[in-house]
Design a protein around this motif. Structure first.
Motif, short mmCIF file in Angstrom:
data_model
loop_
_atom_site.label_atom_id
_atom_site.label_comp_id
_atom_site.label_asym_id
_atom_site.label_seq_id
_atom_site.Cartn_x
_atom_site.Cartn_y
_atom_site.Cartn_z
N ASP A 88 0.82 -1.22 0.00
CA ASP A 88 0.00 0.00 0.00
C ASP A 88 0.85 1.27 0.00
O ASP A 88 0.36 2.34 0.30
N ARG A 89 2.15 1.15 -0.34
CA ARG A 89 3.03 2.31 -0.27
C ARG A 89 3.69 2.60 -1.62
O ARG A 89 4.17 1.69 -2.29
N GLU A 138 10.55 4.61 0.49
CA GLU A 138 9.10 4.55 0.66
C GLU A 138 8.69 5.25 1.93
O GLU A 138 9.50 5.32 2.85
N PRO A 139 7.51 5.79 2.04
CA PRO A 139 6.58 6.09 0.97
C PRO A 139 6.98 7.39 0.28
O PRO A 139 7.12 8.44 0.91
N HIS A 174 4.42 6.17 7.05
CA HIS A 174 5.35 5.09 7.41
C HIS A 174 5.64 5.09 8.91
O HIS A 174 5.54 4.05 9.54
#
Length: 192
Positions: free
Chosen positions: A113-114, A130-131, A155
Protein backbone atom coordinates in the motif's frame (compact mmCIF):
# COMPACT_ATOMS: atom_id res chain seq x y z
CA UNK A 1 43.13 -5.33 36.00
CA UNK A 2 46.71 -4.57 34.98
CA UNK A 3 47.26 -1.82 32.36
CA UNK A 4 48.49 -4.20 29.60
CA UNK A 5 45.44 -6.42 30.12
CA UNK A 6 43.13 -3.41 30.02
CA UNK A 7 44.71 -2.28 26.75
CA UNK A 8 44.34 -5.77 25.25
CA UNK A 9 40.69 -5.89 26.31
CA UNK A 10 40.01 -2.49 24.71
CA UNK A 11 41.72 -3.52 21.48
CA UNK A 12 39.76 -6.78 21.27
CA UNK A 13 36.39 -5.24 22.12
CA UNK A 14 35.55 -4.19 18.51
CA UNK A 15 36.46 -7.69 17.29
CA UNK A 16 34.03 -9.22 19.77
CA UNK A 17 31.27 -6.94 18.44
CA UNK A 18 31.93 -7.78 14.78
CA UNK A 19 29.60 -10.37 13.21
CA UNK A 20 31.28 -13.78 13.00
CA UNK A 21 33.39 -14.24 9.91
CA UNK A 22 33.32 -10.58 8.88
CA UNK A 23 36.51 -8.53 8.87
CA UNK A 24 36.66 -5.30 10.80
CA UNK A 25 36.52 -2.24 8.61
CA UNK A 26 39.77 -0.47 9.43
CA UNK A 27 39.98 1.18 6.01
CA UNK A 28 43.04 2.42 4.18
CA UNK A 29 44.15 4.84 6.91
CA UNK A 30 44.91 2.04 9.38
CA UNK A 31 47.52 -0.61 8.84
CA UNK A 32 48.32 -3.17 11.57
CA UNK A 33 51.86 -3.45 10.19
CA UNK A 34 52.45 0.31 10.43
CA UNK A 35 51.14 0.30 14.00
CA UNK A 36 53.72 -2.28 15.02
CA UNK A 37 51.33 -5.22 15.13
CA UNK A 38 52.05 -8.45 13.30
CA UNK A 39 48.82 -9.31 11.51
CA UNK A 40 48.29 -11.04 8.22
CA UNK A 41 47.66 -8.70 5.28
CA UNK A 42 44.05 -8.37 4.15
CA UNK A 43 42.85 -10.72 1.46
CA UNK A 44 41.42 -9.17 -1.75
CA UNK A 45 37.86 -9.82 -0.56
CA UNK A 46 38.61 -8.25 2.83
CA UNK A 47 40.17 -5.25 1.09
CA UNK A 48 36.99 -4.83 -0.98
CA UNK A 49 34.84 -4.95 2.16
CA UNK A 50 37.16 -2.51 3.92
CA UNK A 51 37.09 0.01 1.09
CA UNK A 52 33.30 -0.23 0.69
CA UNK A 53 32.74 0.32 4.39
CA UNK A 54 35.40 2.96 4.94
CA UNK A 55 34.69 5.29 2.04
CA UNK A 56 31.23 6.81 2.36
CA UNK A 57 30.66 8.71 -0.87
CA UNK A 58 26.88 9.11 -1.14
CA UNK A 59 24.70 12.03 -0.06
CA UNK A 60 21.90 11.96 2.49
CA UNK A 61 18.55 11.56 0.66
CA UNK A 62 16.89 14.19 2.88
CA UNK A 63 17.97 17.70 3.85
CA UNK A 64 18.88 18.86 6.34
CA UNK A 65 20.80 15.78 7.48
CA UNK A 66 18.02 13.63 8.93
CA UNK A 67 17.78 11.96 12.28
CA UNK A 68 17.85 8.16 12.11
CA UNK A 69 14.56 7.15 13.72
CA UNK A 70 15.06 3.40 13.34
CA UNK A 71 18.34 1.60 12.65
CA UNK A 72 19.16 -1.18 10.21
CA UNK A 73 18.28 -4.48 11.91
CA UNK A 74 18.37 -7.31 9.37
CA UNK A 75 16.97 -10.71 10.31
CA UNK A 76 19.34 -13.66 10.81
CA UNK A 77 17.59 -15.51 7.94
CA UNK A 78 16.17 -13.84 4.80
CA UNK A 79 12.64 -15.10 5.38
CA UNK A 80 12.36 -13.78 8.96
CA UNK A 81 11.05 -10.36 9.95
CA UNK A 82 13.47 -7.53 10.58
CA UNK A 83 14.21 -3.98 9.51
CA UNK A 84 16.05 -4.11 6.18
CA UNK A 85 16.84 -0.42 5.98
CA UNK A 86 16.73 2.75 8.05
CA UNK A 87 13.92 5.16 8.81
CA UNK A 88 15.01 8.77 8.38
CA UNK A 89 13.11 11.68 9.90
CA UNK A 90 11.87 14.15 7.29
CA UNK A 91 11.38 17.87 7.96
CA UNK A 92 7.72 17.49 6.91
CA UNK A 93 5.39 15.39 4.81
CA UNK A 94 6.01 16.51 1.24
CA UNK A 95 9.74 17.03 1.86
CA UNK A 96 11.88 16.36 -1.23
CA UNK A 97 13.72 13.03 -1.44
CA UNK A 98 16.96 13.20 -3.42
CA UNK A 99 19.12 10.55 -5.07
CA UNK A 100 22.00 9.65 -2.74
CA UNK A 101 24.16 8.74 -5.76
CA UNK A 102 23.79 8.79 -9.53
CA UNK A 103 21.88 5.96 -11.14
CA UNK A 104 18.87 4.90 -13.15
CA UNK A 105 15.34 4.55 -11.84
CA UNK A 106 14.50 0.84 -12.01
CA UNK A 107 11.05 0.87 -10.37
CA UNK A 108 8.32 3.35 -9.54
CA UNK A 109 5.04 1.99 -8.22
CA UNK A 110 3.03 0.79 -5.28
CA UNK A 111 4.20 -2.14 -3.17
CA UNK A 112 1.45 -3.42 -0.87
CA UNK A 113 0.00 0.00 0.00
CA UNK A 114 3.03 2.31 -0.27
CA UNK A 115 4.51 4.24 -3.20
CA UNK A 116 8.12 3.14 -3.77
CA UNK A 117 10.96 4.37 -5.98
CA UNK A 118 14.06 2.25 -6.60
CA UNK A 119 17.33 3.46 -8.16
CA UNK A 120 20.00 1.19 -9.63
CA UNK A 121 23.39 2.73 -8.83
CA UNK A 122 25.44 0.13 -10.73
CA UNK A 123 27.88 -2.41 -9.26
CA UNK A 124 24.89 -4.38 -7.92
CA UNK A 125 23.73 -1.53 -5.60
CA UNK A 126 20.07 -0.46 -5.51
CA UNK A 127 18.36 2.06 -3.22
CA UNK A 128 14.64 1.98 -2.46
CA UNK A 129 12.63 4.70 -0.76
CA UNK A 130 9.10 4.55 0.66
CA UNK A 131 6.58 6.09 0.97
CA UNK A 132 7.66 8.47 -1.80
CA UNK A 133 5.51 10.00 -4.55
CA UNK A 134 7.48 10.38 -7.77
CA UNK A 135 6.73 11.52 -11.29
CA UNK A 136 9.84 9.77 -12.62
CA UNK A 137 9.53 6.62 -14.73
CA UNK A 138 11.62 3.46 -14.86
CA UNK A 139 14.65 4.09 -17.06
CA UNK A 140 15.04 7.75 -16.06
CA UNK A 141 18.62 8.72 -15.19
CA UNK A 142 19.14 10.55 -11.88
CA UNK A 143 22.13 12.55 -10.71
CA UNK A 144 23.38 12.57 -7.13
CA UNK A 145 21.32 15.13 -5.22
CA UNK A 146 18.52 15.25 -7.83
CA UNK A 147 14.99 15.40 -6.41
CA UNK A 148 13.25 12.08 -7.12
CA UNK A 149 9.98 12.66 -5.30
CA UNK A 150 8.37 13.72 -2.04
CA UNK A 151 7.73 12.04 1.30
CA UNK A 152 4.17 10.80 1.81
CA UNK A 153 2.71 10.37 5.29
CA UNK A 154 2.10 6.99 6.84
CA UNK A 155 5.35 5.09 7.41
CA UNK A 156 6.28 6.32 10.89
CA UNK A 157 3.35 6.91 13.21
CA UNK A 158 4.85 9.75 15.27
CA UNK A 159 6.75 11.79 12.64
CA UNK A 160 7.22 12.30 8.91
CA UNK A 161 9.83 9.83 7.70
CA UNK A 162 11.14 7.84 4.77
CA UNK A 163 12.32 4.24 4.80
CA UNK A 164 15.62 3.85 2.89
CA UNK A 165 16.82 0.37 1.98
CA UNK A 166 19.95 -0.58 0.02
CA UNK A 167 20.63 -3.95 -1.57
CA UNK A 168 23.92 -5.29 -2.88
CA UNK A 169 22.77 -8.03 -5.23
CA UNK A 170 20.05 -9.79 -3.26
CA UNK A 171 21.43 -8.89 0.19
CA UNK A 172 20.25 -5.90 2.18
CA UNK A 173 23.07 -3.77 3.60
CA UNK A 174 23.12 -0.85 6.02
CA UNK A 175 22.44 2.33 4.01
CA UNK A 176 24.29 4.43 6.58
CA UNK A 177 27.64 2.94 5.50
CA UNK A 178 27.31 4.95 2.27
CA UNK A 179 26.85 8.32 4.03
CA UNK A 180 28.76 7.87 7.32
CA UNK A 181 32.07 6.39 8.42
CA UNK A 182 30.96 3.34 10.42
CA UNK A 183 34.44 1.97 11.10
CA UNK A 184 35.02 1.10 14.76
CA UNK A 185 37.30 3.32 16.80
CA UNK A 186 40.62 1.66 17.57
CA UNK A 187 42.68 2.74 20.55
CA UNK A 188 46.42 2.34 20.04
CA UNK A 189 49.04 2.42 22.80
CA UNK A 190 50.88 5.66 23.37
CA UNK A 191 54.67 5.52 23.04
CA UNK A 192 56.36 6.52 26.25
Amino acid sequence: MKPPLRLAALLLLPASLSPAGEPLAYGPAYSPQEAGHHAAPATPSETAVLSETAAPSWQWPLAPRPQVLRDFDPPPKPWLSGHRGVDLGAAADGAPVTAPAAGTVSFVGVVVDRPVITVDHGDGLRSSFEPVDSSLAAGAPVAAGQVMGTVRPGHCAAAPCVHWGVRRGEDYVDPLQFVMDLRPSILLPLDR
